[in-house]
Design a protein around this motif. Structure first.
Motif, PDB file in Angstrom:
ATOM      1  N   LYS A  40      48.372  13.485  16.168  1.00  0.00           N
ATOM      2  CA  LYS A  40      47.903  12.456  17.110  1.00  0.00           C
ATOM      3  C   LYS A  40      47.708  13.040  18.513  1.00  0.00           C
ATOM      4  CE  LYS A  40      51.606   9.963  16.393  1.00  0.00           C
ATOM      5  NZ  LYS A  40      52.325  10.778  15.400  1.00  0.00           N
ATOM      6  N   SER A  41      48.761  13.687  19.027  1.00  0.00           N
ATOM      7  CA  SER A  41      48.670  14.219  20.395  1.00  0.00           C
ATOM      8  C   SER A  41      47.594  15.290  20.482  1.00  0.00           C
ATOM      9  CB  SER A  41      50.016  14.803  20.828  1.00  0.00           C
ATOM     10  OG  SER A  41      50.997  13.798  20.833  1.00  0.00           O
ATOM     11  N   THR A  42      47.522  16.141  19.465  1.00  0.00           N
ATOM     12  CA  THR A  42      46.509  17.208  19.465  1.00  0.00           C
ATOM     13  C   THR A  42      45.111  16.596  19.528  1.00  0.00           C
ATOM     14  OG1 THR A  42      48.005  18.577  18.159  1.00  0.00           O
ATOM     15  CG2 THR A  42      45.687  19.246  18.222  1.00  0.00           C
ATOM     16  N   THR A  43      44.879  15.541  18.743  1.00  0.00           N
ATOM     17  CA  THR A  43      43.568  14.886  18.747  1.00  0.00           C
ATOM     18  C   THR A  43      43.268  14.302  20.123  1.00  0.00           C
ATOM     19  OG1 THR A  43      43.832  14.332  16.415  1.00  0.00           O
ATOM     20  CG2 THR A  43      42.184  13.077  17.629  1.00  0.00           C
ATOM     21  N   MET A  44      44.269  13.625  20.717  1.00  0.00           N
ATOM     22  CA  MET A  44      44.050  13.004  22.027  1.00  0.00           C
ATOM     23  C   MET A  44      43.799  14.055  23.090  1.00  0.00           C
ATOM     24  SD  MET A  44      46.737   9.875  21.800  1.00  0.00           S
ATOM     25  CE  MET A  44      46.001   8.333  22.279  1.00  0.00           C
ATOM     26  N   ARG A  45      44.498  15.175  22.985  1.00  0.00           N
ATOM     27  CA  ARG A  45      44.280  16.259  23.954  1.00  0.00           C
ATOM     28  C   ARG A  45      42.860  16.823  23.815  1.00  0.00           C
ATOM     29  NH1 ARG A  45      48.470  18.789  26.353  1.00  0.00           N
ATOM     30  NH2 ARG A  45      47.471  20.812  26.078  1.00  0.00           N
ATOM     31  N   MET A  46      42.367  16.880  22.583  1.00  0.00           N
ATOM     32  CA  MET A  46      40.996  17.380  22.399  1.00  0.00           C
ATOM     33  C   MET A  46      39.972  16.386  22.952  1.00  0.00           C
ATOM     34  SD  MET A  46      40.841  19.481  18.818  1.00  0.00           S
ATOM     35  CE  MET A  46      41.720  18.388  17.732  1.00  0.00           C
ATOM     36  N   ILE A  47      40.271  15.078  22.806  1.00  0.00           N
ATOM     37  CA  ILE A  47      39.332  14.061  23.313  1.00  0.00           C
ATOM     38  C   ILE A  47      39.168  14.195  24.827  1.00  0.00           C
ATOM     39  CG2 ILE A  47      38.936  11.570  23.621  1.00  0.00           C
ATOM     40  CD1 ILE A  47      40.383  11.145  20.906  1.00  0.00           C
ATOM     41  N   VAL A  48      40.275  14.504  25.530  1.00  0.00           N
ATOM     42  CA  VAL A  48      40.170  14.618  26.990  1.00  0.00           C
ATOM     43  C   VAL A  48      40.091  16.075  27.468  1.00  0.00           C
ATOM     44  CG1 VAL A  48      41.222  12.385  27.460  1.00  0.00           C
ATOM     45  CG2 VAL A  48      42.685  14.405  27.281  1.00  0.00           C
ATOM     46  N   GLY A  49      39.688  16.953  26.567  1.00  0.00           N
ATOM     47  CA  GLY A  49      39.362  18.320  26.966  1.00  0.00           C
ATOM     48  C   GLY A  49      40.536  19.221  27.317  1.00  0.00           C
ATOM     49  N   LEU A  50      41.762  18.828  26.936  1.00  0.00           N
ATOM     50  CA  LEU A  50      42.920  19.671  27.247  1.00  0.00           C
ATOM     51  C   LEU A  50      43.162  20.729  26.166  1.00  0.00           C
ATOM     52  CD1 LEU A  50      45.376  16.937  28.554  1.00  0.00           C
ATOM     53  CD2 LEU A  50      44.325  18.760  29.911  1.00  0.00           C
ATOM     54  N   ASP A  51      42.643  20.492  24.984  1.00  0.00           N
ATOM     55  CA  ASP A  51      42.680  21.469  23.897  1.00  0.00           C
ATOM     56  C   ASP A  51      41.245  21.676  23.451  1.00  0.00           C
ATOM     57  OD1 ASP A  51      45.267  22.273  23.544  1.00  0.00           O
ATOM     58  OD2 ASP A  51      45.760  20.791  22.002  1.00  0.00           O
ATOM     59  N   THR A  52      40.904  22.892  23.077  1.00  0.00           N
ATOM     60  CA  THR A  52      39.552  23.166  22.593  1.00  0.00           C
ATOM     61  C   THR A  52      39.554  23.078  21.072  1.00  0.00           C
ATOM     62  OG1 THR A  52      39.342  24.688  24.427  1.00  0.00           O
ATOM     63  CG2 THR A  52      37.647  24.812  22.729  1.00  0.00           C
ATOM     64  N   PRO A  53      38.648  22.287  20.503  1.00  0.00           N
ATOM     65  CA  PRO A  53      38.610  22.185  19.045  1.00  0.00           C
ATOM     66  C   PRO A  53      38.233  23.526  18.409  1.00  0.00           C
ATOM     67  CG  PRO A  53      37.203  20.502  20.065  1.00  0.00           C
ATOM     68  CD  PRO A  53      37.628  21.435  21.144  1.00  0.00           C
ATOM     69  N   THR A  54      38.778  23.789  17.227  1.00  0.00           N
ATOM     70  CA  THR A  54      38.343  24.956  16.459  1.00  0.00           C
ATOM     71  C   THR A  54      36.910  24.697  15.980  1.00  0.00           C
ATOM     72  OG1 THR A  54      40.626  25.273  15.765  1.00  0.00           O
ATOM     73  CG2 THR A  54      38.933  26.429  14.488  1.00  0.00           C
ATOM     74  N   SER A  55      36.668  23.469  15.549  1.00  0.00           N
ATOM     75  CA  SER A  55      35.299  23.054  15.238  1.00  0.00           C
ATOM     76  C   SER A  55      35.199  21.541  15.358  1.00  0.00           C
ATOM     77  CB  SER A  55      34.894  23.513  13.831  1.00  0.00           C
ATOM     78  OG  SER A  55      35.749  22.942  12.881  1.00  0.00           O
ATOM     79  N   GLY A  56      33.976  21.038  15.353  1.00  0.00           N
ATOM     80  CA  GLY A  56      33.760  19.605  15.515  1.00  0.00           C
ATOM     81  C   GLY A  56      33.744  19.235  16.984  1.00  0.00           C
ATOM     82  N   GLU A  57      33.596  17.932  17.259  1.00  0.00           N
ATOM     83  CA  GLU A  57      33.545  17.508  18.655  1.00  0.00           C
ATOM     84  C   GLU A  57      34.105  16.104  18.830  1.00  0.00           C
ATOM     85  OE1 GLU A  57      29.466  17.435  19.916  1.00  0.00           O
ATOM     86  OE2 GLU A  57      28.866  16.050  18.337  1.00  0.00           O
ATOM     87  N   ALA A  58      34.497  15.828  20.078  1.00  0.00           N
ATOM     88  CA  ALA A  58      34.945  14.485  20.446  1.00  0.00           C
ATOM     89  C   ALA A  58      34.069  14.028  21.597  1.00  0.00           C
ATOM     90  CB  ALA A  58      36.408  14.518  20.866  1.00  0.00           C
ATOM     91  N   LEU A  59      33.529  12.822  21.484  1.00  0.00           N
ATOM     92  CA  LEU A  59      32.624  12.325  22.514  1.00  0.00           C
ATOM     93  C   LEU A  59      33.169  11.055  23.163  1.00  0.00           C
ATOM     94  CD1 LEU A  59      29.235  12.676  20.550  1.00  0.00           C
ATOM     95  CD2 LEU A  59      30.307  14.357  22.073  1.00  0.00           C
TER      96      LEU A  59
END
Ligand SMILES: Nc1ncnc2c1ncn2[C@@H]1O[C@H](COP(=O)(O)OP(=O)(O)OP(=O)(O)O)[C@@H](O)[C@H]1O
Ligand SMILES: [Mg+2]
Length: 304
Positions: A40-59
């Motif tokens: 959950k936290s990893t996903t939320m961090r990727m949504i707000v650009g704090l973690d870089t996804p290995t692949s895919g994107e969050a908009l």
């Protein structure tokens, strides 16, 4: 609106989030549910650009966070409430963030009042209770009056009054037409807070559904208590109804038939009914059924 598309995050050999896709719509509170370590936290961090996804994107509103023209006015988040500087007052903390984001000072007083911290705004944050710090976190998220809000486990450790207050806060923001994503592993709490649910386990999507559907999809049965056991058993067999008699409890459990149909059947047989109701699985039971295989560390079964 938040769109997560085929998001994957690996930390070395470990996969925290795998090919995750879901959409969070405006106007409702969406609960982001999963056991500890689900991602959950990893996903939320990727949504707000704090973690870089290995692949895919969050908009966010169709754009990745990092390309947003005015991020503080677009998205607000509370990912960790313990980040504040203990020696600053709430007001000076908010003023600093407002200045950095190019927001007018007047917003500081507005958000302080929104979260009910006006009277203690001059006090050092170090002396704040957990509930007050959570409120300050919410005030910070609201500074830019953003349309999209993300809150990671905002009720963790709060007392019932604090939980109720945050729940109302979430509802109010959604009612204003904002997009609200809130993570939790407190399932019964989510049942009262969220209308939509995104359920993950081991980084994989398990369900995206409304709370209502999630509960009704959970196996439900009808409980019938009648002294006319033999009559009802015979009638159920004749009608091809899946009814099991529990001799210990002295009740029938009927599957695949709504309570009113069971009541109609009893009436047509002219038998006395002492109890008749639908037994719904709780959100916890439904959730466990979906994610049982996903729990990172199972407790050892107790044996006698
Ligand atoms: N920086 C990191 N380095 C290595 N592994 C990580 C890192 N961050 C998270 N993980 C791993 O990724 C997985 C998902 O973690 P995450 O914190 O996103 O889960 P969570 O659903 O927020 O859990 P919780 O309910 O405990 O907060 C876990 O197995 C975690 O150990
Ligand atoms: Mg977490």
């Amino acid at each position: 609106m938040i769109e997560v598309r085929n998001l994957t995050k690996r930390f070395g050999a470990a996969t925290a989030v795998e090919d995750l896709s879901f959409v969070v719509r405006p106007g409702v509170v969406t609960g982001f549910l999963g056991p500890n370590g689900a991602g959950k936290s990893t996903t939320m961090r990727m949504i707000v650009g704090l973690d870089t996804p290995t692949s895919g994107e969050a908009l966010i509103n169709g754009q990745p966070y990092r390309t947003l023209a005015d991020p503080i006015r677009t998205v607000g988040c509370l990912l960790d409430a313990s980040w504040t500087h203990a020696n600053r007052s709430a007001r000076s903390h908010l003023k600093m963030i407002a200045a950095a984001g190019g927001l007018p000072d007047s917003r500081v007083d507005e958000v302080l009042s929104l979260v009910g911290l006006t009277e203690v705004a001059g006090r050092k944050v170090g002396g704040y209770s957990l509930g007050m710090r959570q409120r300050l976190g919410l005030a910070t998220a609201m500074l830019g009056d953003p349309e999209v809000l993300l809150f990671d486990e905002p009720v963790n450790g709060l007392d019932p009054e604090g939980i109720l207050w945050i729940r109302r806060f979430m509802h109010a923001r959604a009612a204003e037409g904002r997009t609200v994503l809130v993570s939790s592993h407190l399932l019964s709490e989510m049942a009262q807070t969220a209308q939509d649910l995104v359920v993950i386990g081991r980084g994989v999507l398990r369900a995206q559904t409304s709370v209502e559907e999630f509960l009704s999809a959970a196996r439900s049965s009808v409980l019938l208590r009648t002294p006319h056991v033999d009559e009802f058993t015979a009638a159920a067999r004749e009608e091809g109804i899946n009814a099991t008699f529990d001799p210990e409890e002295g009740v029938f459990l009927i599957e695949g038939l709504p309570a009113h149909r069971v009541g109609d059947l009893a009436a047509s047989l002219g038998i006395t009914v002492h109890e008749l109701h639908e037994k719904r699985a709780s959100l916890e039971e439904a959730f466990m059924a979906l994610t049982d295989q996903d729990v990172e560390y199972h407790g050892q079964e107790t044996t006698r």
